[in-house]
Design a protein around this motif. Structure first.
Motif, PDB file in Angstrom:
ATOM      1  N   ALA A   1       0.632  -1.070   0.028  1.00  0.00           N
ATOM      2  CA  ALA A   1      -0.069   0.066   0.099  1.00  0.00           C
ATOM      3  C   ALA A   1       0.840   1.083   0.003  1.00  0.00           C
ATOM      4  N   ALA A   2       0.492   2.417  -0.755  1.00  0.00           N
ATOM      5  CA  ALA A   2       1.148   3.520  -0.749  1.00  0.00           C
ATOM      6  C   ALA A   2       1.040   4.436   0.310  1.00  0.00           C
ATOM      7  N   PHE A   3      -0.024   4.398   1.027  1.00  0.00           N
ATOM      8  CA  PHE A   3      -0.166   5.813   2.149  1.00  0.00           C
ATOM      9  C   PHE A   3      -0.836   4.631   3.457  1.00  0.00           C
ATOM     10  N   ILE A   4      -0.391   5.329   4.568  1.00  0.00           N
ATOM     11  CA  ILE A   4      -0.944   4.894   6.017  1.00  0.00           C
ATOM     12  C   ILE A   4      -0.960   5.989   6.794  1.00  0.00           C
ATOM     13  N   PRO A   5      -2.263   6.213   7.455  1.00  0.00           N
ATOM     14  CA  PRO A   5      -2.463   7.186   8.441  1.00  0.00           C
ATOM     15  C   PRO A   5      -1.807   6.727   9.926  1.00  0.00           C
ATOM     16  N   CYS A   6      -1.035   7.742  10.369  1.00  0.00           N
ATOM     17  CA  CYS A   6      -0.533   7.389  11.644  1.00  0.00           C
ATOM     18  C   CYS A   6      -0.052   8.507  12.384  1.00  0.00           C
ATOM     19  N   GLY A   7       0.367   8.327  13.620  1.00  0.00           N
ATOM     20  CA  GLY A   7       0.964   9.422  14.275  1.00  0.00           C
ATOM     21  C   GLY A   7       2.512   9.474  14.198  1.00  0.00           C
ATOM     22  N   SER A   8       3.139  10.472  14.615  1.00  0.00           N
ATOM     23  CA  SER A   8       4.824  10.607  14.430  1.00  0.00           C
ATOM     24  C   SER A   8       5.542   9.818  15.046  1.00  0.00           C
ATOM     25  N   TRP A   9       4.890   8.706  15.837  1.00  0.00           N
ATOM     26  CA  TRP A   9       5.669   7.641  16.593  1.00  0.00           C
ATOM     27  C   TRP A   9       6.099   6.494  15.595  1.00  0.00           C
ATOM     28  N   LEU A  10       5.643   6.649  14.301  1.00  0.00           N
ATOM     29  CA  LEU A  10       5.432   5.375  13.446  1.00  0.00           C
ATOM     30  C   LEU A  10       6.804   4.820  12.922  1.00  0.00           C
ATOM     31  N   GLU A  11       7.709   6.043  12.882  1.00  0.00           N
ATOM     32  CA  GLU A  11       9.316   5.668  12.348  1.00  0.00           C
ATOM     33  C   GLU A  11       9.943   5.027  13.233  1.00  0.00           C
ATOM     34  N   SER A  12       9.688   5.283  14.721  1.00  0.00           N
ATOM     35  CA  SER A  12      10.317   4.741  15.725  1.00  0.00           C
ATOM     36  C   SER A  12       9.894   3.226  15.819  1.00  0.00           C
ATOM     37  N   GLU A  13       8.356   2.865  15.812  1.00  0.00           N
ATOM     38  CA  GLU A  13       7.690   1.665  15.847  1.00  0.00           C
ATOM     39  C   GLU A  13       8.346   0.727  14.700  1.00  0.00           C
ATOM     40  N   GLN A  14       8.609   1.355  13.603  1.00  0.00           N
ATOM     41  CA  GLN A  14       9.094   0.547  12.279  1.00  0.00           C
ATOM     42  C   GLN A  14      10.231   0.202  12.302  1.00  0.00           C
ATOM     43  N   LYS A  15      11.206   0.314  13.253  1.00  0.00           N
ATOM     44  CA  LYS A  15      12.503   0.122  13.426  1.00  0.00           C
ATOM     45  C   LYS A  15      12.753  -1.254  13.295  1.00  0.00           C
ATOM     46  N   GLY A  16      13.632  -1.912  12.515  1.00  0.00           N
ATOM     47  CA  GLY A  16      13.796  -3.261  12.148  1.00  0.00           C
ATOM     48  C   GLY A  16      12.838  -4.051  11.222  1.00  0.00           C
TER      49      GLY A  16
END
Length: 473
Positions: A303-318
């Motif tokens: 999928a191209a887009f996903i809605p989320c808050g700014s914690w997303l990058e930290s959560e997606q580490k790994g």
């Protein structure tokens, strides 16, 4: 009076679920009464003399107890502030507790009248702040906010915080919580993926729908979302509504005004997201996905887009592959006559610290927060956690990751045009009603008109409930 966990752990869903063994964490209902019925604080027994070097009057040898939610951010940042405290007050013994289930552990102590001096009231099982305030259990932080900033000469603590931070912790005119992180909500995408495809992030909803059609034809789902938690897709819907109707729309919603959920901005935003679903621009099966599953699929470019808050990058580490370089965009404008600019973003602070009204060392608790909310402390936190702190300028001069950089840029671009709804914090049952209705909307089971009517009914019932303390803005 029941002290229930907040039904919407909002940005802190990240911290809880990241450390849980399962994607969904069941939170038991806390049943004991918060207080025996008195609102007399009974706290602050440890008090010293106020001086230039000790503006809050800390008793230098008084022990200090700090309870911190040990979630995705860990608790090293809090421990560093405790070290700073003991350097200034070497005779003081600091008792640190890093916990997963703050509410479960702290409720009996609030009931017994012997809470810690500082509580990081965060996580899915946290104590309901509105109930604490109603029971007189949360201490007023005005003297902390008016104290000199720890390491920014010439400024008070309140003057070093990002827009909205003080308001986020204010109930009935009294500031009782200070939130350490700053969350911004938007729509996320992979910058290199878009560049490779020749796609440009849209500024208007018409452009979004046109791009979605192009993405769909390329064999990629335009959107996915964290279907088991519909609040995630509710965030851009409400952001869009706030842009259309402006801050008067938000005020009407939060103040439980009659017909607030019937406002054109809300109905129009609901119609826009219903169209997103109606055109099959949501990835098939998204409704059944947890946040981790939806975000993993997005990182796999399903999928191209996903809605989320700014914690997303930290959560997606790994999880996110090398070179994915995720960035966040502001929710596109719906109409040419939106009352807020396209750069406006929904932003609010989180990771909520309290100094209980019955804490023995209130002065020490506030002094600890003065150190925790220093610019140096916030900068170290940003470096370690790829998360924007609530302290202004904390990321100045830092080399930021793609995600955190885009969040910082969004806040700068928004300027004074940041906004947030307060009904989530004030009225957890209404928040659940809104999220449930939005889940039904984007799965084509109710119409935008039904969505509006259903939520308005829940808001009206809440407004008429005399047992619920009401707040206004």
């Amino acid at each position: 009076m029941n002290l229930e966990p907040q039904l919407r752990p909002y940005p802190t869903r990240r911290t809880v679920l990241k450390t849980a063994a399962t994607a969904a964490l069941a939170v038991p209902l806390l049943s004991a009464c918060v207080t025996s019925g008195t609102k007399d604080s009974g706290g602050g027994t440890e008090q010293g003399e106020k001086t230039t070097d000790n503006p809050l009057g800390v008793k230098t040898d008084a022990p200090l107890e700090v309870v911190v939610f040990k979630g995705g951010y860990g608790d090293d940042y809090a421990i560093k502030a405790e070290t700073q405290y003991t350097q200034h007050y070497p005779k003081a013994k600091v008792d640190h507790k890093g916990l997963q289930k703050v509410g479960e552990a702290m409720q009996p102590r609030f009931v017994a009248g012997n809470p810690p001096d500082v509580v990081d009231n965060t996580g899915a099982g946290r104590l309901d702040i509105a109930t604490l305030v109603s029971a007189g259990q949360a201490g007023d932080l005005t003297d902390l906010l008016d104290a000199p900033a720890f390491d920014v000469p010439g400024k008070k603590v309140r003057e070093t915080l990002l827009p909205g931070v003080v308001d986020d912790g204010t109930f009935g005119g009294s500031t009782v919580a200070l939130n350490f992180t700053y969350t911004v909500w938007g729509v996320w995408f992979s910058k290199p993926f878009f560049e490779a495809k020749g796609w440009t992030y849209p500024k208007t909803w018409a452009e979004m729908l046109a791009l979605c059609e192009t993405i769909k034809k390329a064999g990629v789902a335009p959107w996915t979302y964290q279907g088991k938690y519909p609040e995630y897709i509710n965030d851009p819907l409400l952001s869009m509504a706030a842009k259309v109707g402006g801050k008067d729309l938000i005020k009407a919603v939060d103040n439980l005004e009659p017909g607030a959920w019937k406002q054109d901005g809300l109905v129009q935003a609901a119609t826009a997201f219903a169209e997103l679903a109606g055109k099959n621009y949501l990835m098939s099966g998204s409704e059944a996905l947890s946040h981790t599953e939806a975000q993993a699929a997005w990182c796999q470019k399903k999928a191209a887009f996903i809605p989320c808050g700014s914690w997303l990058e930290s959560e997606q580490k790994g999880v996110a592959p090398a070179g994915f370089d995720m960035v966040m965009g502001a929710v596109p404008a719906l109409t040419a006559s939106d009352k807020q600019p396209v750069a406006a973003v929904q932003a609010a602070s989180s990771e909520s610290f309290l100094v209980p009204s019955k804490a023995k060392n209130q002065a020490g608790g506030k002094e600890y927060l003065r150190m925790l909310f220093s610019k140096a402390s916030a900068t170290e936190f940003a470096k370690a956690n790829s998360t924007l702190p609530a302290v202004a300028g904390a990321t100045d001069g830092l080399t930021l990751s793609s995600g955190l950089g885009s969040v910082r840029d969004a806040v700068v671009a928004a300027g004074d045009n940041t906004f947030t709804y307060r009904f989530r914090t004030w009225y957890a049952p209404l928040a659940k009603a809104v999220d449930d209705a939005t889940g039904e909307l984007v799965n084509k089971r109710i119409s935008p008109a039904d969505w509006s009517t259903r939520i308005q009914k829940a808001a009206d019932a809440l407004a008429k409930d005399a047992t619920v303390t009401k707040y206004t803005r």
